[in-house]
Design a protein around this motif. Structure first.
Motif, PDB file in Angstrom:
ATOM      1  N   ASP A 154     -21.622 -55.432  37.292  1.00 49.33           N
ATOM      2  CA  ASP A 154     -20.594 -56.413  37.654  1.00 49.33           C
ATOM      3  C   ASP A 154     -19.808 -55.980  38.897  1.00 49.33           C
ATOM      4  O   ASP A 154     -18.896 -56.674  39.330  1.00 49.33           O
ATOM      5  CB  ASP A 154     -19.630 -56.670  36.484  1.00 49.33           C
ATOM      6  CG  ASP A 154     -19.025 -55.380  35.928  1.00 49.33           C
ATOM      7  OD1 ASP A 154     -19.061 -54.353  36.624  1.00 49.33           O
ATOM      8  OD2 ASP A 154     -18.518 -55.427  34.796  1.00 49.33           O
ATOM      9  N   ASN A 155     -20.193 -54.834  39.475  1.00 51.46           N
ATOM     10  CA  ASN A 155     -19.570 -54.370  40.706  1.00 51.46           C
ATOM     11  C   ASN A 155     -20.401 -54.857  41.886  1.00 51.46           C
ATOM     12  O   ASN A 155     -21.555 -54.456  42.051  1.00 51.46           O
ATOM     13  CB  ASN A 155     -19.484 -52.840  40.706  1.00 51.46           C
ATOM     14  CG  ASN A 155     -18.774 -52.296  41.942  1.00 51.46           C
ATOM     15  OD1 ASN A 155     -19.276 -52.444  43.049  1.00 51.46           O
ATOM     16  ND2 ASN A 155     -17.622 -51.673  41.740  1.00 51.46           N
ATOM     17  N   VAL A 156     -19.811 -55.726  42.700  1.00 53.04           N
ATOM     18  CA  VAL A 156     -20.558 -56.354  43.790  1.00 53.04           C
ATOM     19  C   VAL A 156     -21.064 -55.325  44.800  1.00 53.04           C
ATOM     20  O   VAL A 156     -22.196 -55.418  45.278  1.00 53.04           O
ATOM     21  CB  VAL A 156     -19.692 -57.424  44.496  1.00 53.04           C
ATOM     22  CG1 VAL A 156     -20.408 -57.968  45.733  1.00 53.04           C
ATOM     23  CG2 VAL A 156     -19.371 -58.554  43.535  1.00 53.04           C
ATOM     24  N   ASP A 157     -20.245 -54.339  45.129  1.00 55.37           N
ATOM     25  CA  ASP A 157     -20.666 -53.314  46.083  1.00 55.37           C
ATOM     26  C   ASP A 157     -21.902 -52.569  45.580  1.00 55.37           C
ATOM     27  O   ASP A 157     -22.825 -52.267  46.348  1.00 55.37           O
ATOM     28  CB  ASP A 157     -19.532 -52.314  46.334  1.00 55.37           C
ATOM     29  CG  ASP A 157     -18.385 -52.919  47.135  1.00 55.37           C
ATOM     30  OD1 ASP A 157     -18.638 -53.885  47.883  1.00 55.37           O
ATOM     31  OD2 ASP A 157     -17.244 -52.447  47.000  1.00 55.37           O
ATOM     32  N   TYR A 172     -34.083 -41.975  48.692  1.00 53.89           N
ATOM     33  CA  TYR A 172     -33.032 -41.003  48.400  1.00 53.89           C
ATOM     34  C   TYR A 172     -33.638 -39.825  47.643  1.00 53.89           C
ATOM     35  O   TYR A 172     -34.661 -39.973  46.957  1.00 53.89           O
ATOM     36  CB  TYR A 172     -31.928 -41.632  47.555  1.00 53.89           C
ATOM     37  CG  TYR A 172     -31.193 -42.761  48.227  1.00 53.89           C
ATOM     38  CD1 TYR A 172     -30.376 -42.533  49.327  1.00 53.89           C
ATOM     39  CD2 TYR A 172     -31.323 -44.066  47.769  1.00 53.89           C
ATOM     40  CE1 TYR A 172     -29.697 -43.564  49.956  1.00 53.89           C
ATOM     41  CE2 TYR A 172     -30.652 -45.111  48.383  1.00 53.89           C
ATOM     42  CZ  TYR A 172     -29.839 -44.855  49.476  1.00 53.89           C
ATOM     43  OH  TYR A 172     -29.176 -45.886  50.098  1.00 53.89           O
ATOM     44  N   GLN A 173     -32.995 -38.667  47.753  1.00 52.52           N
ATOM     45  CA  GLN A 173     -33.450 -37.490  47.022  1.00 52.52           C
ATOM     46  C   GLN A 173     -33.291 -37.731  45.520  1.00 52.52           C
ATOM     47  O   GLN A 173     -32.180 -37.976  45.046  1.00 52.52           O
ATOM     48  CB  GLN A 173     -32.646 -36.259  47.437  1.00 52.52           C
ATOM     49  CG  GLN A 173     -32.933 -35.771  48.851  1.00 52.52           C
ATOM     50  CD  GLN A 173     -34.345 -35.227  48.991  1.00 52.52           C
ATOM     51  OE1 GLN A 173     -34.901 -34.650  48.044  1.00 52.52           O
ATOM     52  NE2 GLN A 173     -34.938 -35.423  50.163  1.00 52.52           N
ATOM     53  N   LEU A 180     -25.795 -44.468  45.128  1.00 52.23           N
ATOM     54  CA  LEU A 180     -25.475 -45.882  44.977  1.00 52.23           C
ATOM     55  C   LEU A 180     -24.257 -46.115  44.091  1.00 52.23           C
ATOM     56  O   LEU A 180     -23.493 -47.044  44.307  1.00 52.23           O
ATOM     57  CB  LEU A 180     -26.685 -46.639  44.419  1.00 52.23           C
ATOM     58  CG  LEU A 180     -27.963 -46.529  45.253  1.00 52.23           C
ATOM     59  CD1 LEU A 180     -29.075 -47.348  44.629  1.00 52.23           C
ATOM     60  CD2 LEU A 180     -27.714 -46.985  46.681  1.00 52.23           C
ATOM     61  N   CYS A 181     -24.107 -45.277  43.067  1.00 54.73           N
ATOM     62  CA  CYS A 181     -22.966 -45.470  42.170  1.00 54.73           C
ATOM     63  C   CYS A 181     -22.199 -44.179  41.896  1.00 54.73           C
ATOM     64  O   CYS A 181     -21.195 -44.193  41.190  1.00 54.73           O
ATOM     65  CB  CYS A 181     -23.428 -46.090  40.852  1.00 54.73           C
ATOM     66  SG  CYS A 181     -24.408 -44.978  39.819  1.00 54.73           S
ATOM     67  N   LYS A 185     -28.157 -37.728  38.450  1.00 58.74           N
ATOM     68  CA  LYS A 185     -29.249 -37.628  39.397  1.00 58.74           C
ATOM     69  C   LYS A 185     -29.837 -39.012  39.660  1.00 58.74           C
ATOM     70  O   LYS A 185     -30.027 -39.800  38.733  1.00 58.74           O
ATOM     71  CB  LYS A 185     -30.335 -36.700  38.858  1.00 58.74           C
ATOM     72  CG  LYS A 185     -29.943 -35.237  38.793  1.00 58.74           C
ATOM     73  CD  LYS A 185     -31.092 -34.410  38.256  1.00 58.74           C
ATOM     74  CE  LYS A 185     -30.710 -32.934  38.182  1.00 58.74           C
ATOM     75  NZ  LYS A 185     -31.835 -32.117  37.649  1.00 58.74           N
ATOM     76  N   TYR A 186     -30.153 -39.268  40.905  1.00 57.08           N
ATOM     77  CA  TYR A 186     -30.655 -40.595  41.304  1.00 57.08           C
ATOM     78  C   TYR A 186     -31.854 -41.034  40.464  1.00 57.08           C
ATOM     79  O   TYR A 186     -31.942 -42.188  40.038  1.00 57.08           O
ATOM     80  CB  TYR A 186     -31.020 -40.578  42.790  1.00 57.08           C
ATOM     81  CG  TYR A 186     -31.625 -41.867  43.291  1.00 57.08           C
ATOM     82  CD1 TYR A 186     -30.936 -43.074  43.201  1.00 57.08           C
ATOM     83  CD2 TYR A 186     -32.893 -41.882  43.869  1.00 57.08           C
ATOM     84  CE1 TYR A 186     -31.493 -44.260  43.658  1.00 57.08           C
ATOM     85  CE2 TYR A 186     -33.444 -43.059  44.340  1.00 57.08           C
ATOM     86  CZ  TYR A 186     -32.751 -44.247  44.229  1.00 57.08           C
ATOM     87  OH  TYR A 186     -33.293 -45.421  44.693  1.00 57.08           O
TER      88      TYR A 186
END
Length: 224
Positions: A154-157, A172-173, A180-181, A185-186
């Motif tokens: 629900d977070n637009v960014d 991304y690593q 992103l958030c 770990k990604y």
């Protein structure tokens, strides 16, 4: 091979649903079925019926979504009822249909899981005032609803960052903090969502990204 699979699936369907028949298609390259769809509740009480036309792209099957037209004019021709002025039914949120299309459909299964529930829901709402499984919103609101319900977003960014990553193939690593958030770990965080988003294809992702960016700009202008 597609035509052979389609004919096999349609034969199985017609052997089970006797109210349908093959008819001349109004759309070139599409197989057409026309018939009566009868709605009953879980106690086999008859609620009503619709005459519908179903069009299936012969060359794309099973990687296609059938077009369904309600011919009896029972449903008001209004997007509030998820139907166009020409009677074409908006069967579900586009993203869910795209996922089915990518996976490939079996027509009889699609009829049972998507087409029949669409019309059953209409009668359910007429009887109770609400749709059986809740109602999906229209246009951009429906996209927002989908990302919220399907992915808990629900977070637009964050949504924009995910869409940009999926659309443009940003790398991304995997073992570093999620960029992103800011979570774990990604590889254990947003990467899973990115992979799922890629399944909708770049055309849909770019559309979604544009919608969210426009909405973000509007909110920023309001705050100025």
């Amino acid at each position: 091979m597609n035509k052979k699979n389609l004919n096999h699936d349609i034969d199985n369907f017609l052997n089970k649903y006797f109210s349908y028949e093959n008819v001349d298609s109004p759309k070139s390259g599409f197989l057409a079925l026309e018939g009566i769809l009868s709605i009953v509740d879980n106690r086999n009480k008859f609620w009503g019926q619709f005459e519908i036309l179903i069009l299936i792209n012969e060359s794309e099957y099973p990687y296609t979504i059938p077009i369904v037209v309600e011919k009896t004019n029972i449903i008001n021709r209004d997007w509030d009822f998820h139907i166009s002025k020409d009677g074409v039914c908006c069967l579900d949120i586009p993203h869910k249909l795209l996922r089915r299309k990518k996976r490939g459909i079996n027509f009889q299964e699609f009829y049972r899981e998507v087409i029949y529930p669409f019309f059953a829901n209409y009668h359910f709402k007429e009887s109770t005032g609400d749709y059986a499984n809740g109602e999906y919103e229209h246009h951009f609101s429906g996209i927002v609803q989908y990302y919220r319900e399907e992915y808990g977003l629900d977070n637009v960014d964050n949504i924009i960052a995910l869409l940009e990553t999926a659309t443009y193939g940003v790398k991304y690593q995997p073992n570093k903090e999620c960029p992103l958030c800011g979570g774990h770990k990604y590889k254990n965080c947003c990467r899973k969502i990115v992979y799922k988003l890629k399944g909708y294809g770049n055309h849909q992702l770019k559309r979604d990204l544009n919608f969210f960016k426009q909405d973000q700009l509007k909110k920023q202008e309001i705050l100025r």
